[in-house]
Design a protein around this motif. Structure first.
Motif, PDB file in Angstrom:
ATOM      1  N   ILE A 172       7.775  -3.844 -10.202  1.00  0.00           N
ATOM      2  CA  ILE A 172       6.495  -3.818  -9.895  1.00  0.00           C
ATOM      3  C   ILE A 172       5.802  -4.583 -11.080  1.00  0.00           C
ATOM      4  O   ILE A 172       5.906  -3.997 -12.230  1.00  0.00           O
ATOM      5  CB  ILE A 172       6.006  -2.291  -9.731  1.00  0.00           C
ATOM      6  N   ILE A 173       4.553  -5.359 -10.851  1.00  0.00           N
ATOM      7  CA  ILE A 173       3.963  -6.045 -11.930  1.00  0.00           C
ATOM      8  C   ILE A 173       2.407  -5.628 -11.948  1.00  0.00           C
ATOM      9  O   ILE A 173       1.729  -5.968 -12.860  1.00  0.00           O
ATOM     10  CB  ILE A 173       4.202  -7.411 -11.777  1.00  0.00           C
ATOM     11  N   GLY A 174       1.960  -4.950 -11.111  1.00  0.00           N
ATOM     12  CA  GLY A 174       0.447  -4.692 -10.879  1.00  0.00           C
ATOM     13  C   GLY A 174       0.387  -3.365 -10.368  1.00  0.00           C
ATOM     14  O   GLY A 174       1.162  -2.889  -9.450  1.00  0.00           O
ATOM     15  N   PHE A 175      -0.523  -2.649 -10.472  1.00  0.00           N
ATOM     16  CA  PHE A 175      -0.782  -1.299  -9.934  1.00  0.00           C
ATOM     17  C   PHE A 175      -2.435  -1.084  -9.891  1.00  0.00           C
ATOM     18  O   PHE A 175      -2.953  -1.520 -10.785  1.00  0.00           O
ATOM     19  CB  PHE A 175      -0.156  -0.297 -10.594  1.00  0.00           C
ATOM     20  N   VAL A 176      -2.758  -0.134  -8.986  1.00  0.00           N
ATOM     21  CA  VAL A 176      -4.127   0.374  -8.973  1.00  0.00           C
ATOM     22  C   VAL A 176      -4.107   1.642  -8.332  1.00  0.00           C
ATOM     23  O   VAL A 176      -3.527   1.581  -7.052  1.00  0.00           O
ATOM     24  CB  VAL A 176      -5.540  -0.536  -8.539  1.00  0.00           C
ATOM     25  N   ASN A 177      -4.720   2.825  -8.716  1.00  0.00           N
ATOM     26  CA  ASN A 177      -4.722   4.186  -7.915  1.00  0.00           C
ATOM     27  C   ASN A 177      -6.273   4.237  -7.494  1.00  0.00           C
ATOM     28  O   ASN A 177      -7.106   3.624  -8.003  1.00  0.00           O
ATOM     29  CB  ASN A 177      -4.489   5.258  -8.818  1.00  0.00           C
ATOM     30  N   VAL A 178      -6.395   4.663  -6.135  1.00  0.00           N
ATOM     31  CA  VAL A 178      -7.593   4.944  -5.587  1.00  0.00           C
ATOM     32  C   VAL A 178      -7.861   6.505  -5.596  1.00  0.00           C
ATOM     33  O   VAL A 178      -7.216   6.949  -4.520  1.00  0.00           O
ATOM     34  CB  VAL A 178      -7.860   4.223  -4.208  1.00  0.00           C
ATOM     35  N   THR A 215       0.860  -1.093   0.106  1.00  0.00           N
ATOM     36  CA  THR A 215       0.108   0.109  -0.120  1.00  0.00           C
ATOM     37  C   THR A 215       0.974   1.303  -0.049  1.00  0.00           C
ATOM     38  O   THR A 215       1.901   1.334   0.891  1.00  0.00           O
ATOM     39  CB  THR A 215      -0.835   0.000   1.203  1.00  0.00           C
ATOM     40  N   ASN A 216       0.730   2.284  -1.111  1.00  0.00           N
ATOM     41  CA  ASN A 216       1.211   3.341  -0.990  1.00  0.00           C
ATOM     42  C   ASN A 216       2.704   3.198  -1.007  1.00  0.00           C
ATOM     43  O   ASN A 216       3.512   3.818  -0.434  1.00  0.00           O
ATOM     44  CB  ASN A 216       1.021   4.351   0.066  1.00  0.00           C
ATOM     45  N   PRO A 217       3.333   2.435  -2.016  1.00  0.00           N
ATOM     46  CA  PRO A 217       4.760   2.375  -2.104  1.00  0.00           C
ATOM     47  C   PRO A 217       5.220   3.681  -3.131  1.00  0.00           C
ATOM     48  O   PRO A 217       6.630   3.785  -3.057  1.00  0.00           O
ATOM     49  CB  PRO A 217       4.796   0.917  -3.189  1.00  0.00           C
ATOM     50  N   HIS A 218       4.734   4.352  -3.666  1.00  0.00           N
ATOM     51  CA  HIS A 218       5.057   5.719  -4.429  1.00  0.00           C
ATOM     52  C   HIS A 218       6.222   5.042  -5.397  1.00  0.00           C
ATOM     53  O   HIS A 218       7.529   5.620  -5.377  1.00  0.00           O
ATOM     54  CB  HIS A 218       5.625   6.832  -3.351  1.00  0.00           C
ATOM     55  N   PRO A 219       5.934   4.167  -6.246  1.00  0.00           N
ATOM     56  CA  PRO A 219       7.112   3.890  -7.267  1.00  0.00           C
ATOM     57  C   PRO A 219       7.434   5.329  -8.148  1.00  0.00           C
ATOM     58  O   PRO A 219       6.584   6.029  -8.438  1.00  0.00           O
ATOM     59  CB  PRO A 219       6.608   2.829  -8.178  1.00  0.00           C
ATOM     60  N   SER A 220       8.455   5.304  -8.567  1.00  0.00           N
ATOM     61  CA  SER A 220       9.060   6.160  -9.480  1.00  0.00           C
ATOM     62  C   SER A 220       8.438   5.991 -10.819  1.00  0.00           C
ATOM     63  O   SER A 220       8.039   5.041 -11.290  1.00  0.00           O
ATOM     64  CB  SER A 220      10.537   6.412  -9.551  1.00  0.00           C
ATOM     65  N   SER A 221       8.343   6.906 -11.548  1.00  0.00           N
ATOM     66  CA  SER A 221       8.034   6.742 -13.050  1.00  0.00           C
ATOM     67  C   SER A 221       8.845   5.867 -13.791  1.00  0.00           C
ATOM     68  O   SER A 221       8.372   4.911 -14.496  1.00  0.00           O
ATOM     69  CB  SER A 221       8.149   8.293 -13.939  1.00  0.00           C
ATOM     70  N   SER A 222      10.229   5.819 -13.492  1.00  0.00           N
ATOM     71  CA  SER A 222      11.216   5.225 -14.189  1.00  0.00           C
ATOM     72  C   SER A 222      10.847   3.652 -13.653  1.00  0.00           C
ATOM     73  O   SER A 222      10.934   2.558 -14.607  1.00  0.00           O
ATOM     74  CB  SER A 222      12.518   5.476 -14.053  1.00  0.00           C
TER      75      SER A 222
END
Length: 128
Positions: A51-57, A7-14
């Motif tokens: 990172i292989i999956g993502f969802v934004n709330v 939860t909320n890992p804040h990945p960089s764009s790269s």
């Protein structure tokens, strides 16, 4: 394979670009950090450091939350990851006090989101 849901890992764009490019055909938004800073929360799925999956709330600052950008890398699809991502997003929205969780989707995803518990509702959309 051991996947970690964060939860909320804040990945960089790269870090997100390989997933985003594979899932959406374009790099992650350059303003991703700014977008995520305004969200109710987000979930990242990791296979090791990747990172292989993502969802934004996202949310309206009140009672309405919105699922955006649900994606799973094509190499990891059909393993239940997207379903778990949506379940985690539902739990996060509930925990943060949202009263409603919305999702917009293309017609071919209707069965998926119905399976996740979403029911159809009338809505409007205008292209800007």
């Amino acid at each position: 394979m051991i996947l970690e849901y964060k939860t909320n890992p804040h990945p960089s764009s790269s870090d997100l670009n390989p997933l985003w490019s594979a899932a959406w055909g374009a790099p992650a938004p350059a303003s991703l950090a700014e977008i995520l800073s305004r969200s109710l929360g987000h979930i990242g799925v990791y296979d090791g450091d990747r990172i292989i999956g993502f969802v934004n709330v996202a949310w309206d600052g009140g009672t309405h939350a919105f699922i955006l950008d649900t994606c799973v890398h094509p190499d990891y699809r059909r393993l239940g990851i997207a379903t778990r991502l949506v379940e985690e997003a539902i739990a996060l929205a509930r925990q943060k006090g949202a009263g409603w969780l919305h999702v917009d989707f293309e017609p071919h995803l209707e069965a998926f989101y119905r399976k996740c518990g979403f029911r159809p509702t009338a809505a409007g959309l205008i292209a800007l």
